[in-house]
Design an enzyme around this catalytic site. Structure first.
Site, short mmCIF file in Angstrom:
data_model
loop_
_atom_site.label_atom_id
_atom_site.label_comp_id
_atom_site.label_asym_id
_atom_site.label_seq_id
_atom_site.Cartn_x
_atom_site.Cartn_y
_atom_site.Cartn_z
N LYS A 169 41.31 -17.78 -43.21
CA LYS A 169 40.22 -17.70 -44.05
C LYS A 169 40.97 -17.41 -45.44
O LYS A 169 41.93 -16.62 -45.59
CB LYS A 169 39.18 -16.71 -43.99
CG LYS A 169 37.82 -16.62 -44.84
CD LYS A 169 36.87 -15.48 -44.29
CE LYS A 169 35.77 -15.45 -45.32
NZ LYS A 169 34.74 -14.45 -44.60
N SER A 210 30.26 -16.31 -44.30
CA SER A 210 31.20 -16.95 -45.10
C SER A 210 32.32 -17.44 -44.64
O SER A 210 32.90 -18.28 -45.44
CB SER A 210 31.51 -15.82 -46.24
OG SER A 210 32.33 -14.82 -45.78
N SER A 225 29.82 -12.59 -41.21
CA SER A 225 30.78 -13.67 -41.76
C SER A 225 31.40 -14.31 -40.65
O SER A 225 32.02 -15.26 -40.86
CB SER A 225 31.38 -13.51 -43.17
OG SER A 225 30.38 -13.53 -43.89
N1 GLN Z 1 25.70 -13.04 -45.27
C1 GLN Z 1 26.32 -11.67 -45.56
C2 GLN Z 1 26.57 -11.48 -47.24
O1 GLN Z 1 26.37 -12.52 -48.00
C3 GLN Z 1 27.53 -11.71 -44.80
C4 GLN Z 1 28.87 -11.55 -45.62
C5 GLN Z 1 30.26 -11.18 -45.00
O2 GLN Z 1 30.21 -10.85 -43.80
N2 GLN Z 1 31.28 -11.38 -45.76
O3 GLN Z 1 26.78 -10.39 -47.54
#
Ligand code: GLN
Length: 489
Positions: free
Chosen positions: A83, A157, A181
């Site tokens: 990532k 994400s 994410s």
């Molecule tokens: N969907 C969550 C957010 O938008 C998770 C983000 C993450 O785990 N990086 O904060």
């Protein structure tokens, strides 16, 4: 062997063939590159890829080591997509943000150093929601599509990492998980995603989103590969003050019988998930019961607070973490007459909409007039959630939920109503707030899109949830590969 076949194999299959020298790392690489060439213009998994020549040279070095045989790491010559919020030598770290579009990190993340020591090769950097803020990988200039159905998102994400593995562009991937994410895109793409216990994997070299929640973890095709990758990247690191010592996962013990284990289902869960997903979850419970697992439904009165607590705490931390992007120390700068104008212009132009929204919300909840009413309250809720979970784990070995309330969203589906996207995190943020390990693995399909089962465990007891996941995966015995053939370029 057809190239996509080789690209789709899991770690155990690859290493079995490598051991027998029936395939080479170079062939695996060429198979991945072939899939990237064919499909990445449509799927948008990678933001940057390593150079072909360099990758071939690394694969050939691994092939030599496999040829010599002895003491070889089982990740040697295996390709990993990373990532783009994790620092890797030789690559930019952009976080899919304009503000870091030219940022070359001066050091490498600890987990990447560990990968290299094991002989694994970083194939490239994958797309994400800007600064890992989002659930769709739509908060990025590049669109990432779900290989199961390109009209749907891959989740986020870590959407790019999930798509890289799902389509066979890479054998393994690393993502980061702050509130889901890793698990949510794994669920949307029919993969295994593991958020380790907070502290098990060093955060050194991971760009901070919300520091008390962030963890790096594996996204893989199967449970065994996730366990193996976790072993390589885990370990105490004195460069991360929140790092902890942990036991290695004993891979042979994944085979252990799970009958007699006690698993809790959080009551009310069925009222927040889509009926079709609930059916898959019921079937998953049936499978576990057939394996001898004792399942009981329990009360979880904190359900009403988890999403609010997560968004208040994560935005507060994000607003503070992102203050460092001031046009001076990092990335791009908008030249102006004086410092104040430069700061405003740089941040206004180079941050995307979602990031700005979270910085504003985070600053608001931390401001003196509202700190007690919001931030402090959210911290209290977090404490309450941790206490509840502690009680539950005194009686149960694990907790299960569907990983997400629905299957992958349609692209643009929640654009007008961001609360819908936020509330869909209800199932994943529980483990994030408590810092406990949680794994998602596929348990069925609804209208051609995968559904994930989430298993949460006690702090640092990854062995336990991996054991249950492994046995569940074996019992389901189903191949969750997407029908890429139907995809047009
Ligand atoms: N969907 C969550 C957010 O938008 C998770 C983000 C993450 O785990 N990086 O904060």
């Amino acid at each position: 062997m057809v190239s996509r076949g080789l690209a789709q194999l899991n770690l155990k299959q690859l290493t079995t063939l490598l051991k027998k020298r029936e395939i080479s790392c170079e062939e695996i690489l060429l198979a991945h590159l072939d899939v990237i060439e064919k499909y990445d213009s449509c799927l948008g998994a990678f933001l940057q890829c390593g150079g072909r020549k360099d990758l071939v040279a690394l694969a050939q070095e691994s092939d030599k080591r496999w040829g010599n045989g002895e003491n070889i790491s089982l990740l040697d010559g295996i390709f990993v997509a990373v990532k783009d919020n994790i620092h890797v030598d030789g690559f930019l770290t952009t976080c899919a943000s304009r503000i870091l579009n030219n940022y070359r990190p001066p050091y490498e993340a600890t987990c990447i150093e560990k990968l290299r020591q094991s002989g694994a090769v970083v194939l490239g950097k994958t797309n994400l929601d800007e600064f890992a803020m989002g659930s769709t990988t739509e908060n990025s200039a590049t669109v990432t599509s779900n290989p199961w159905n390109v009209d749907h998102v891959a989740g986020g994400s870590s959407g790019g990492s999930a798509v890289a593995v799902c389509s066979g562009m890479s054998s393994l991937a690393l993502g980061s998980d702050t509130g889901g994410s890793i698990r949510q895109p794994a669920s949307f793409c029919g993969l295994v995603g593991l958020k380790p216990s907070y502290g098990r994997v060093s955060r050194y070299g991971l760009v901070a989103h919300a520091s008390s929640l962030d963890q790096i973890g594996p996204i893989t095709k199967d449970v065994y590969s996730a366990a193996q990758l976790l072993n390589v990247i885990s370990g105490f690191d004195n460069k991360d003050s929140t790092s902890v010592c942990s036991d290695r996962i004993i891979l042979d013990e994944l085979q252990r019988d799970i009958s007699g284990k006690k698993v809790a289902v959080l009551g009310k869960i069925s009222s927040v998930v889509d009926p079709q997903v609930a059916l898959c979850f019921d079937r998953a419970q049936k499978t576990l019961k057939e394996l001898g697992v004792i399942i009981e439904e329990i009360e979880f009165p904190a359900f009403d607070y988890v999403v609010a607590a997560y968004y208040l705490i994560s935005t507060a931390e994000a607003s503070s973490n992102l203050a460092r992007y001031d046009g001076v120390k990092y990335g791009v700068r908008q030249e102006c007459k004086n410092y104040q104008q430069m700061l405003t212009a740089t941040r206004s132009q180079a941050f995307g909409k979602e990031v700005k929204k979270r910085i504003l919300l985070g600053n608001f909840v931390l401001s003196s007039g509202y700190y007690d009413a919001y931030y402090q309250k959210a911290q209290k809720a977090r404490g309450y959630i941790c206490d509840l979970l502690k009680d539950i784990f005194n009686k149960y070995d694990a907790i299960i939920t569907p990983t997400t309330p629905t299957t992958a969203f349609k692209k643009g589906e929640n654009e007008q109503d961001f609360m819908k996207t936020y509330t869909a995190d209800i199932t994943t943020v529980v483990a994030s707030l408590a810092g406990i390990p949680a794994i998602s693995l596929p348990c069925g399909l609804v209208d051609g899109l995968p559904v994930g089962l989430q298993i949460m465990g006690k702090m640092l007891e990854e062995q336990q949830i991996l054991n249950i996941a492994y046995q569940f995966e074996k019992a389901v015995a189903r191949d969750f590969s997407p029908p890429l053939g139907k995809m047009t370029r």
